[in-house]
Every structure is written in C-alpha cells, then in structure tokens.
Scaffold this motif. Sequence first.
Motif, mmCIF file in Angstrom:
data_model
loop_
_atom_site.group_PDB
_atom_site.id
_atom_site.type_symbol
_atom_site.label_atom_id
_atom_site.label_comp_id
_atom_site.label_asym_id
_atom_site.label_seq_id
_atom_site.Cartn_x
_atom_site.Cartn_y
_atom_site.Cartn_z
ATOM 1 N N SER A 106 0.834 -1.208 0.000
ATOM 2 C CA SER A 106 0.000 0.000 0.000
ATOM 3 C C SER A 106 0.863 1.251 0.000
ATOM 4 C CB SER A 106 -0.924 -0.004 1.225
ATOM 5 O OG SER A 106 -1.855 -1.058 1.159
ATOM 6 N N HIS A 107 1.951 1.210 0.760
ATOM 7 C CA HIS A 107 2.861 2.355 0.799
ATOM 8 C C HIS A 107 3.508 2.581 -0.574
ATOM 9 C CE1 HIS A 107 2.494 3.134 5.031
ATOM 10 N NE2 HIS A 107 2.899 1.927 5.371
ATOM 11 N N THR B 193 -11.693 6.280 -1.511
ATOM 12 C CA THR B 193 -10.661 5.344 -1.072
ATOM 13 C C THR B 193 -10.801 5.013 0.403
ATOM 14 O OG1 THR B 193 -9.206 6.418 -2.690
ATOM 15 C CG2 THR B 193 -8.179 4.873 -1.175
ATOM 16 N N LEU B 194 -11.401 5.924 1.158
ATOM 17 C CA LEU B 194 -11.665 5.660 2.574
ATOM 18 C C LEU B 194 -12.857 4.723 2.751
ATOM 19 C CD1 LEU B 194 -11.233 9.264 4.031
ATOM 20 C CD2 LEU B 194 -9.912 7.267 4.736
ATOM 21 N N LEU C 101 -15.839 3.008 -3.562
ATOM 22 C CA LEU C 101 -15.400 2.023 -4.538
ATOM 23 C C LEU C 101 -13.911 1.713 -4.430
ATOM 24 C CD1 LEU C 101 -15.880 0.314 -7.094
ATOM 25 C CD2 LEU C 101 -15.471 2.391 -8.442
ATOM 26 N N PHE C 102 -13.079 2.754 -4.370
ATOM 27 C CA PHE C 102 -11.634 2.527 -4.284
ATOM 28 C C PHE C 102 -11.257 1.801 -2.994
ATOM 29 C CE2 PHE C 102 -10.797 6.607 -6.973
ATOM 30 C CZ PHE C 102 -11.350 5.972 -8.078
ATOM 31 N N ALA C 103 -12.053 2.007 -1.930
ATOM 32 C CA ALA C 103 -11.767 1.350 -0.653
ATOM 33 C C ALA C 103 -11.873 -0.162 -0.782
ATOM 34 C CB ALA C 103 -12.728 1.847 0.423
ATOM 35 N N ARG D 263 -9.150 -5.140 -0.470
ATOM 36 C CA ARG D 263 -9.102 -6.496 -1.017
ATOM 37 C C ARG D 263 -7.732 -6.863 -1.588
ATOM 38 N NH1 ARG D 263 -13.868 -7.836 -5.044
ATOM 39 N NH2 ARG D 263 -14.964 -7.488 -3.068
ATOM 40 N N PHE D 264 -7.081 -5.912 -2.258
ATOM 41 C CA PHE D 264 -5.869 -6.260 -3.009
ATOM 42 C C PHE D 264 -4.559 -5.705 -2.441
ATOM 43 C CE2 PHE D 264 -9.314 -6.129 -6.277
ATOM 44 C CZ PHE D 264 -9.362 -7.493 -6.522
ATOM 45 N N LEU D 265 -4.609 -4.611 -1.717
ATOM 46 C CA LEU D 265 -3.368 -3.966 -1.281
ATOM 47 C C LEU D 265 -3.057 -4.167 0.203
ATOM 48 C CD1 LEU D 265 -3.630 -0.586 -3.251
ATOM 49 C CD2 LEU D 265 -2.351 -2.650 -3.866
#
Length: 368
Positions: free
Chosen positions: A88-89, A135-136, A139-141, A146-148
């Motif tokens: 994620s970083h 992202t919080l 949709l991006f969240a 799930r992936f990062l």
Amino acid sequence: MEETIVSAPVIAWLAFAVGTVFGFVANRTNFCTMGAVSDVVNMGDWNRMRMWAVAIAAAILGTAALQLAGLLDVSRSIYTGARLIWLSHVIGGLAFGVGMTLASGCGSKTLIRIGGGNLKSLVVFVFLGISAYMTLRGLFAVWRVRFLDPVAIDLPHGQDLPAFIAASGIDPAGALAIAAGVTGGALLLWAFAKREARSADVWLGGAIIGATVVAAWYVSGHIGHVAEHPETLEEAFIGTNSGRPESLTFVGPLAFTLELLMLWSDSSRIVTFGIASTLGVVAGAAIHAVLSKRFRIEGFRDAPDLARHMAGGILMGFGGVTALGCTIGQGVTGLSTLALGSVITTVAIITGSAVTMKIQYWLLMREA
C-alpha cells in the motif's frame, strides 16, 4: 482529581492557527515538495530539497522531544503500528507522486494556491477530496482493502526506528534519543553542507514548517488527549477524525471537509482537527498573497490542462489514503515518528514524481 477535558472547538481553533502559520510560511518561502523534486530533476538545484530536509529534521527532533518529555505517545498514531502494509505504501506513494506532478502540486500546495486565488487548485481540491473519500469508504476502498492492505509484514514490535533499536536491549527512551539525534542530525548536516543552502528561506522556512508539525502533534496528542473520557471510560483524542493523535496531513482532511460541507445540517458533524488545519493553510496562504500583492485569479489554459489536473487530483486522493499520507502527512509528519512505512511512502512519492517529470519532458521534446 477530575481530568479537565478541552472542547473540540478549542482543538479546532488551535489547529486552524497552526495551519495558518504553515500556509503563510510555505507561501512566503515557496516551500513545495513537488517543486523540490522538480528543481532537482530539471535544473539540478537542491535548495528546496534541502529545505524539505530541514523541515523533516526539525519535525523529528521536536517530536522526539515531546515524547521524551512525556507529552506525546506516537505509538497511538496511525504510523508506528507493528503491521507494515508495504505494498500500500509503494502503490499509494507512486500514485500520489504521479498525481501531484499532473496536478502541479501536492495537497498542501493545492491549498496554498487556493489561498492565492488559483481556480485550477480548487478543482484539484474537489477531485482529490472525492477520490480520497472513495478510497476511505467507497469504490476505491474495496480495491484497497481487497488487493493492497492484506499484503503486509507483521513485525514483533512497532515499525518505527526506535522500536528496532530498543529490540536490541536499549531502553526505549535511549533508543528514541539515539534514533532521533542521528537521523535529525544527519539531515541537518546534509542540508547545510553547501554554503548556498544556508539562506534564511532554507533554514528558517524549513524549521518553521517542521515546528508546525510538532505543534500539531502537541495540540492533538497532548492538549486534546483524555486518558479516560467520562462518557466512554476509554482513552480519547478530542476532535480528531481518526480518534488518534494527529498532525498535519492534507488528503483525508480534504475528504472530511467536503463531507462536512455536504452534511452541515447533521448536528453530529464537527469541524475536526484535520479540517481546521486544512482551512488554516488556505487562510495563511491568502494572508500572505494579499500582503505581498500576489493574489490573482488563475484558470485553466485549455481542456487538456483541465484533464491533467482532474486526473492528478484523483490519483492523489487514492494514493494519499492508500499510503496513509501525502508529502506532508508521510513526508514530514510520518517521518517525524521515524516509521518505516513513512520512509517507503516518501521514496515512492519522489520516484513517481521524478519518473512522471521525465516522461513529460520526453513528450514535450517529441512534440517539438
């Protein structure tokens, strides 16, 4: 003896004051992390990069002093946990670095430019805030969670450098003093190694920016700290969105600012520490712009320019939340805790920005 609890509005006004100082000084000294990278990549000029280093050093030394004095515990913050979400970083930092280059500045520079009358930055603010909120909680969240975020390393102790040193048997206070002294001192030595870097803007601008991060830690982590809240009987940090000690960062607070504006009639919503510091940066930058007679309305020159800034805002919102911070939130505030995740994010941001600048230059030369 009953503990005195400071109200959320008091914390908000103090945060606003800290943000105002940040905005005024950053505008006065042209403090800009993307500008620092650009100066190095395009001109070989390291002065603004040295100013950034001074800010980091001041933040590290000041934050360590607060901890050694028993006025702050950064282990309660989002930066120093034992779970290192390294992917994620990396991904978040790269996305933020690309985004801030497309948008002509990071989150803090966006706020500073708004204070100076830049309508392009107002558009970036909106798209950054929406993307950050997605992202919080949106949709991006879903993609992030799930992936990062699952790709992580679970450490036996905190991810901050003092925790690694303390694991060798040194007492925590000594480990903190060693880590902060060596890191902060090394940054200052590098920053002032060149005579031309010893200008007032470099050392004074960097020092004040770093000091605002320390002041913000003190406000949220000490003044706003309640060991046992009478209503919940739990530890609390008054007026923060995360419920933890916070300092300056300019991604999540932009999302919460938009949320507050949209849900203003909801009496449960308040002006939090992050929102107030964000508004303070705009105010401080505006004060300097007016006093220096540099305030002017500026818009987009064409549709591609608009598209670039919109894309940049979206990437910064996603990247900043994913990486837990921006060039200030991780590149100064996070580094003040000496957290490994902050180092990874900062390197990724610089890399993403530098590569994007090289690509832009190549495209420009190809068109020419």
